[in-house]
Motif scaffolding. Structure first.
Motif, PDB file in Angstrom:
ATOM      1  N   VAL A   1       8.361   6.163   1.223  1.00  0.00           N
ATOM      2  CA  VAL A   1       7.224   5.758   0.390  1.00  0.00           C
ATOM      3  C   VAL A   1       6.369   4.734   1.138  1.00  0.00           C
ATOM      4  N   SER A   2       6.994   3.648   1.622  1.00  0.00           N
ATOM      5  CA  SER A   2       6.202   2.624   2.310  1.00  0.00           C
ATOM      6  C   SER A   2       5.659   3.155   3.631  1.00  0.00           C
ATOM      7  N   SER A   3       6.453   3.995   4.310  1.00  0.00           N
ATOM      8  CA  SER A   3       5.998   4.544   5.591  1.00  0.00           C
ATOM      9  C   SER A   3       4.695   5.321   5.428  1.00  0.00           C
ATOM     10  N   PHE A   4       4.689   6.255   4.487  1.00  0.00           N
ATOM     11  CA  PHE A   4       3.531   7.140   4.382  1.00  0.00           C
ATOM     12  C   PHE A   4       2.380   6.500   3.620  1.00  0.00           C
TER      13      PHE A   4
ATOM     14  N   THR B   1       1.603   3.435   4.052  1.00  0.00           N
ATOM     15  CA  THR B   1       1.000   2.624   5.109  1.00  0.00           C
ATOM     16  C   THR B   1       0.271   3.497   6.127  1.00  0.00           C
ATOM     17  N   LEU B   2       0.872   4.632   6.451  1.00  0.00           N
ATOM     18  CA  LEU B   2       0.201   5.551   7.380  1.00  0.00           C
ATOM     19  C   LEU B   2      -1.134   6.016   6.792  1.00  0.00           C
ATOM     20  N   ASN B   3      -1.116   6.425   5.538  1.00  0.00           N
ATOM     21  CA  ASN B   3      -2.352   6.901   4.910  1.00  0.00           C
ATOM     22  C   ASN B   3      -3.423   5.814   4.887  1.00  0.00           C
TER      23      ASN B   3
ATOM     24  N   GLU C   1       1.003   7.327  -0.805  1.00  0.00           N
ATOM     25  CA  GLU C   1       1.686   8.255   0.102  1.00  0.00           C
ATOM     26  C   GLU C   1       1.595   9.701  -0.332  1.00  0.00           C
TER      27      GLU C   1
END
Lengths: 493, 451, 128
Positions: free
Chosen positions: A349-352, A354-356, A430
Motif C-alpha cells: 500500500v505505502s509502496s505504490f 508513494t510511487l503513484n 495506490e
C-alpha cells in the motif's frame, strides 16, 4: 442534465409504500391523549418506485471513487473493496443488538480482537481502542488521554498543546475541546517543523504536540527523532495524527518515531467507505505510558473467549465516547480489508501510493507546474502551487478544480494546507493505474494551456455538471435549509 | 497484488520517469533506523473466497436470538430498497460534498433529510447529522451553553430519566471545557416535578429531557419546558425519531417549544449492527442555526439561476475557525443519513406512526404475558414503547438462562438504577410476533418455576 | 487600493476608531479588512451594556470562507451596536467607514498604541 425535484414535490396525499409498515394503526388508547401529536408530520407521501427512482437519480448526480478518479489530498480516496461491504453486512452481524451478551457475539468480537492486534502491529503501540467514531473523535480521545496522564501525575501546569501551522483544523479545535490552549509553530521553507521555534515554544506548560507525519505538506518530517526527544525532554507527550498513515504503512511504526498516542482513520488507510461524508472510524492506539487511559470498551480475550472490557476492568480509562461501542460495521470492513492484504499487502500500500504520487509529481512538474517543495520526495501526496498562473492569468486553484470536473476528474484538495498559496494537494492512492494517472496529467496540462489563452473559459467551468458554480454568498445570507412547501415564514429575529 | 493494478512494466516506466532506481529509493528521506522490513503478528493475505468463508462462519456463530432488548437501539423492519439504494457506489464511495457541482446527489439528499427531520422535531433547522445519539446530546449541551445569552452558566440540568449512556458520554466529552451535568431525581420512573423547586434558584444553561424517558415513561414535557423557560434555561428534547411521528414533537412542548432537539437516528432504517454505525440527529429553532455544530446544507442558485445545493455556514467549522470552531467534528454519518432518508420516504409519517403504535402494542402484550407470571410486576404506568418489570430476585442468572435458550430477555437496570431493585427494561418492537412473546413468557415461566 | 480616511485612528488588526463629540468611540473594520474577508454573510454583535476588556474579541464577522474576530483596542462598555448589520452584513463591504460601523463604546480609559491614517497606510504598504 434534468434536475431532480425535491422529493416533497412528488408527494400526493394518501400515497404510500404500503408493504413497509404495519397494515393498520394498533390500539394506543392507553397513552395519554395530551402526549400525542396534534397534527401529523408532513413527510413525503410517495410510492416505492418513486422512492427508488428518485434516490437512484440523485446518486447519479455524484462523483465517487466507483465512477471517477478522486485525487483528493489528505483524504486517501482509494478503492473500497466490495467484499468488505458484503461481509460486514452479513445478517448475523447486522442483526446483533449492542447490548446482547458476549456469548451471542463471539464471531463479531473475534474480528474486532484481530483488528486490535493487527493495528498494534502496524503502529508499534501497546494497546488499541476501536471505539472512536471518526478521526476527530480519535483526536479527542488521544488529547483527553494526554490530559489524564498529566493529571494523574498531579502536573496541572501543562495547559498548552503545540500544533504546527500546517496542521489540519481539527487539531486546534480538538485541543480547545479538551480545555487546552493552542500554540502554533511555523514550518520552514523545506516543509519541516521549525525546530528553533519548537524549542522556544516548549516549557513547563507544554502538555504535548500534535503532529502528522508525513505532514499535510506531503513531505516526511526528517528530524522526527530529534523533535520527539525535545518534546519528551520538556515533559510533553507526542500525539500522532494518523491521517497520512497510508504513506508509511508497513514501513515506519509511529511508536518508533517517538509518538505516545495516535489515531488511525480507517476510512483512509484501511479503505472503509467515505459514504458521502461518513461514517468513519478513528481508532486510537497508545504506548505503555498512556494505554491505561484508552477509551472503553476494548475487546479482551480470556482462554479463547472474547469479552468486552469496560470501566470496571479499566478504571483509569477516559471513559465511553459513544452510546454503545462505536462504528462496529466500519470496523468489520477494515478487518476484512486488512485480512485480505496481509503483512505483504500492507507494505505494498505505502509502496505504490508513494510511487503513484512521485510519478504524478514528476510528470506535472515536467508539464510546467510549480511544486511547493521541489527539492523533496513526495510522500503519498504532494502540493502544486498555481500562484504564478493566478498572477499571470487570474485563473485560481478553485477555477482549476472546477475545470477538472468538466474533464471527468474529481478535484484535488484546494486551499489546504493554508500555508501554500493557490495550492492543489494531490493524492492519487495506490489503487489507480498508470493510464489513469496519465489521463490526469493530460487534463491538467490542457487546462493550463487553456488558462494561458482563454482564462474566461476556465472561469466559466464547470459546464458539464448538474449545476454550475453556486452562489455561496446567497446560501449563507439567505438561509434556505429545509423544504417548506408553503410560503416561508418570516426570518427569525 | 490485491487492489493494486501495476504491472512490472508499469513500475519500470514510472520509476524511470521519477528518476529512482527502486520503489524503496522513494523512501530515502526517512531515517533508515526508523524503517522496518516486516510486520510480525500479521499473517499472509487471504483471497476473497477464504475471507468470505471465515466471516460467514463467524456471522452465523453469533446466531439470531429472539431480541426483547431496546434501551436505545431497536430492531425494526428495514425495507429492502433502503440499503439496495444506499449501497450504490455513487453514495457509498463519495467523499464529503465540498465540490458542490460534483456532489449534488449527496447535497440534495441531505437537504431532504434536514427537511424531514424538521418536520419530525417541529423545529426550524436540522444539521446533516452527528456520530450517534449520545454525542448529539453532548453537542446539544455545548450548543446550549454557547447560545444561552441570558445565562452564563456552564451547567446543564438533566434527569435520571435520560439514557445513562448519554449522560456518561456527555460528561466525558464536556468535562475538558468545564461543563457540568446536574441530575434531577425520579418519582415513579419520571422526572420528579416536586424536585424542581430545589433547582429554581440555581443558574443553568439548559434543561435536557428525554421523551419517552429511558425507562419507558412519559415525561411532563409541557410543564418542564415552561418551568425551564421561566428560569432562563434553554430546553433540549431528546427523542426517538420514530416516536416523533406519534408524540407531540419538541418544537410544540409547552408554550414556546423546546429550543434544541437531538437523539439517536438508528430506528430510521439503520441495522442494530452491535452498536454502529448509527447517526445522531440535531435540530434547533431558527434563531440558533449559527450555533449548530456539524455540516449544514442550504439551497441556493447557480450562475444560470438554476436551483442547487451547497454546504453552508461553514465559517463555524473547524477547517476555518480552527481552535474557535463550534466543535471539532468534521464529518457526518453520511451513508447512514442516506439510508434514513430513503427509509423515511418509504414509510412516510403514517408508516412511522404505525411502527411506533405497533411497538407499543407488542410491548403491552409482552408486559401482560410476563406479569401473569408469579414474581413479575410492572414498575411504572403508563408506559410507552418500553416498560420496566420488577422481579423478586437478581436478574443476571435468569437472563443468562434465557440467553442460553436463545432469548435476549431485556436490559438489566441493576448497574444504572440500583434504587429500582431487580428491574428489567423490556421492549417488543413491531418485529416480534405473538408467538415470539409466547415463547418468551413460557420459557421465563419454566425458569422461574424451576428455581 | 484600499481607502484609509484621515481623521480616524487605526489598529494593527485592521480596525478603525472614531472619537465622537460625546466622548464615545465608534468601531469598525477597515476597507482593507473587508476586502481580505470578501463578501460578508454574518455579523455577531455583542449586547448593548456588555463590558469589554482591552483586547477582548467583541464581534465576529463571517464571509463564506473565513470568520474573523474583531478586538476592542480599549476597555469600555458597549453603548450601541449597528443592528442593521444583522439583516444586511454587506453594508460592511459597501461602506466600511459609514453604514458598516460595528459598535459604539464608552471607553473606560484612553486608548493606547493606535495608528493615525498615515501610519496605517504605511503598515498596509509594508505588508502588501
Amino acid at each position: 442534465m434534468i434536475p431532480e425535484p425535491v422529493i416533497f414535490e412528488s408527494s400526493h396525499a394518501g400515497r404510500r409504500a404500503f408493504p413497509q409498515a404495519p397494515a393498520s394503526l394498533a390500539d394506543i388508547g392507553d397513552l395519554p391523549a395530551s402526549a400525542l401529536r396534534s397534527e401529523p408530520a408532513r413527510l413525503p407521501e410517495v410510492s416505492e418506485l418513486q422512492v427508488v427512482r428518485h434516490f437512484t437519480r440523485l446518486s447519479q448526480l455524484n462523483f465517487s471513487i466507483d465512477t471517477h478518479f478522486y485525487p483528493l489530498g489528505s483524504c486517501t480516496m482509494k478503492y473500497n473493496p466490495r467484499a468488505a461491504n458484503r461481509l460486514a453486512m452479513l445478517p448475523g452481524f447486522l442483526g446483533r443488538h449492542p447490548l446482547a451478551p458476549d456469548e451471542h457475539g463471539q464471531g463479531f468480537l473475534a474480528c474486532l480482537y484481530e483488528l486490535q492486534e493487527m493495528l498494534k502491529a502496524v503502529t508499534g503501540m501497546s494497546e488499541v481502542s476501536l471505539t472512536p467514531m471518526a478521526g476527530a473523535q480519535g483526536e479527542f480521545a488521544g488529547v483527553a488521554m494526554i490530559r489524564a496522564y498529566h493529571r494523574a501525575r498531579g502536573d496541572h501546569a501543562r495547559r498548552v498543546l503545540i500544533v504546527p501551522d500546517a496542521a489540519h483544523g481539527t487539531n486546534p479545535a480538538t485541543a480547545t475541546m479538551c480545555g487546552y490552549e493552542v500554540r502554533e509553530i511555523p514550518t520552514d521553507a523545506e516543509g519541516d517543523v521549525d525546530l528553533a521555534a519548537l524549542k522556544a515554544a516548549l516549557g513547563p506548560d507544554t502538555a504535548g504536540i500534535m503532529l502528522t507525519n508525513p505532514s499535510t505538506l506531503g513531505v516526511f518530517e526528517r528530524r522526527i527523532v530529534e523533535l520527539s526527544a525535545m518534546v519528551h525532554e520538556a515533559g510533553g507527550l507526542l500525539y500522532y495524527d494518523g491521517a497520512n498513515l497510508n504513506a508509511v504503512l508497513g514501513r515506519v511504526l509511529p511508536a518508533a518515531m517517538g509518538f505516545d498516542v495516535m489515531h488511525i482513520n480507517l476510512h483512509k488507510t484501511f479503505s472503509t467507505p467515505h459514504g458521502g461524508g461518513g461514517p468513519g472510524a478513528g481508532v486510537v492506539a497508545a504506548n505503555e505510558r498512556l494505554a491505561r487511559f484508552l477509551p472503553v470498551p476494548i475487546v479482551g480475550r480470556r482462554d479463547d473467549r472474547y469479552t468486552w472490557l469496560g470501566e470496571a476492568e479499566r478504571p483509569d480509562s477516559i471513559g465511553r465516547l459513544s452510546a454503545f461501542m462505536g462504528n462496529a460495521g466500519i470496523l468489520l470492513r477494515a478487518h476484512v480489508y486488512m485480512r485480505m492484504l496481509g503483512a505483504e499487502g500492507m507494505r505494498r500500500v505505502s509502496s505504490f501510493a508513494t510511487l503513484n504520487a512521485n510519478y504524478l509529481m514528476a510528470r506535472l512538474q515536467a508539464a510546467g507546474f510549480e511544486l511547493a517543495f521541489p527539492a523533496r520526495r513526495a510522500s503519498h501526496e504532494f502540493i502544486i502551487s498555481l500562484r504564478r498562473l493566478a498572477q499571470d492569468t487570474g485563473v485560481t486553484a478553485m477555477d482549476f478544480a472546477k475545470a477538472l470536473l468538466d474533464r471527468g476528474f474529481h478535484a484535488p484538495t484546494t486551499y489546504f494546507p493554508l500555508l501554500v498559496p493557490e495550492c492543489l494537494l494531490i493524492e492519487p492512492t495506490e489503487t489507480e493505474s498508470l493510464e489513469e494517472l496519465d489521463r490526469f496529467v493530460a487534463a491538467m496540462a490542457a487546462i493550463r494551456e487553456l488558462a494561458l489563452h482563454d482564462a474566461a473559459e476556465i472561469k466559466a467551468a464547470p459546464r458539464s455538471t448538474p449545476v454550475r458554480r453556486l452562489d455561496e454568498v446567497k446560501a449563507a445570507r439567505d438561509l434556505d435549509l429545509r423544504w417548506y412547501g408553503r410560503p416561508r415564514p418570516p426570518a427569525a429575529p | 497484488m490485491p487492489f493494486i493494478p501495476h504491472t512490472a512494466a508499469d513500475v519500470g516506466a514510472m520509476l524511470q520517469a521519477v528518476g529512482a532506481g527502486s520503489i524503496d529509493a522513494l523512501f530515502d528521506e526517512i531515517p533508515a533506523a526508523l524503517q522496518v522490513e516486516g510486520l510480525p503478528g500479521i499473517g499472509p493475505g487471504l483471497p476473497e473466497a477464504a475471507i468470505t468463508r471465515l466471516m460467514s462462519e463467524r456471522a452465523a456463530a453469533d446466531g439470531h436470538p429472539l431480541c426483547f432488548i431496546g434501551a436505545g437501539a431497536y430492531d425494526h423492519h428495514i425495507p429492502a430498497a433502503v440499503w439496495e439504494i444506499a449501497g450504490r457506489g455513487e453514495f457509498y464511495s463519495a467523499y464529503t460534498p465540498y465540490q458542490a457541482e460534483a456532489s449534488q446527489g449527496t447535497l440534495q439528499l441531505i437537504y431532504e433529510y434536514q427537511s424531514m427531520m424538521t418536520e419530525l422535531t417541529g423545529l426550524g433547522v436540522a444539521n446533516a447529522s452527528l456520530y450517534d445519539g449520545a454525542t448529539a446530546f453532548a453537542e446539544a449541551c455545548l450548543m446550549a451553553v454557547r447560545a444561552n445569552r441570558k445565562s452564563r452558566s456552564r451547567r446543564v440540568l438533566t434527569t435520571r430519566a435520560l439514557a445513562p449512556a448519554y449522560r456518561r458520554v456527555a460528561r466525558n466529552l464536556l468535562e475538558g471545557q468545564g461543563i457540568e451535568l446536574v441530575e434531577l431525581p425520579l418519582a415513579d420512573g419520571r422526572t420528579d416535578i416536586a424536585a424542581l423547586a430545589a433547582s429554581a434558584g440555581a443558574d443553568f444553561a439548559a434543561l435536557a429531557i428525554q421523551q419517552p424517558g429511558f425507562l419507558g415513561t412519559l415525561e411532563a414535557v409541557d410543564e418542564l419546558t415552561d418551568w425551564a423557560h421561566a428560569h432562563d434555561m434553554l430546553v433540549i428534547g431528546v427523542c426517538n425519531p420514530v416516536w416523533l411521528a406519534l408524540l407531540e414533537p419538541p418544537g410544540r412542548w409547552g408554550a414556546a417549544g423546546a429550543d434544541i432537539a437531538c437523539g439517536e437516528g438508528q430506528p430510521l432504517g439503520i441495522p442494530l449492527s452491535s452498536g454502529g454505525p448509527y447517526f445522531g440527529y440535531l435540530g434547533c429553532r431558527d434563531a440558533l442555526a449559527r450555533q449548530m455544530p456539524g455540516r449544514i446544507v442550504g439551497r441556493t442558485v447557480d450562475l444560470d439561476g438554476r436551483s442547487g445545493f451547497t454546504l453552508t455556514l461553514q465559517a463555524r467549522e473547524q477547517h476555518i475557525r480552527r481552535s474557535k470552531a463550534t466543535s471539532n467534528i468534521c464529518t457526518n454519518q453520511g451513508l447512514m443519513v442516506t439510508a434514513a432518508t430513503i427509509h423515511m420516504s418509504l414509510l412516510g409519517a403514517e408508516g412511522l406512526r404505525r411502527v411506533a403504535a405497533q411497538c407499543h402494542a407488542n410491548t403491552r402484550s409482552l408486559v401482560q404475558a410476563l406479569c401473569a407470571l408469579p414474581g413479575v410486576s410492572l414498575a411504572f404506568a403508563p408506559y410507552c414503547h418500553e416498560a420496566v418489570l420488577r422481579f423478586e430476585r437478581p436478574l443476571a442468572p435468569l437472563l443468562d438462562a434465557l440467553s442460553a435458550a436463545g432469548i435476549l430477555g431485556g436490559h438489566d437496570l441493576a448497574a444504572d438504577y440500583p434504587e429500582l431493585g431487580h428491574a428489567l427494561l423490556v421492549c417488543a418492537t413491531e418485529m416480534r410476533t405473538a408467538a415470539d412473546i409466547e415463547t418468551y413468557a413460557s420459557t421465563l415461566g419454566r425458569l422461574l418455576a424451576a428455581a | 487600493m484600499s481607502a484609509v480616511p484621515a481623521g480616524l485612528k487605526y489598529t494593527r488588526d485592521h480596525e478603525w476608531l472614531r472619537e465622537e463629540a460625546d466622548g464615545t468611540l465608534t468601531l469598525g473594520i477597515t476597507d482593507h479588512a473587508q476586502r481580505q474577508l470578501g463578501e460578508l454573510v454574518f455579523v455577531e454583535l455583542p449586547e448593548v451594556g456588555s463590558v469589554l476588556a482591552a483586547g477582548q474579541g467583541c464581534v465576529v464577522v463571517e464571509s463564506v470562507k473565513a470568520a474573523s474576530d474583531v478586538f476592542v483596542p480599549v476597555a469600555g462598555s458597549v453603548v450601541a451596536v449597528n443592528e442593521a448589520l444583522e439583516q444586511d452584513p454587506g453594508r460592511i463591504n459597501t461602506s466600511p467607514y459609514g453604514d458598516g460601523w460595528l459598535l459604539r463604546l464608552q471607553p473606560a480609559s484612553a486608548a493606547q498604541d493606535l495608528l493615525d491614517a498615515a501610519a496605517y497606510q504605511q503598515l498596509l504598504d509594508t505588508t502588501a
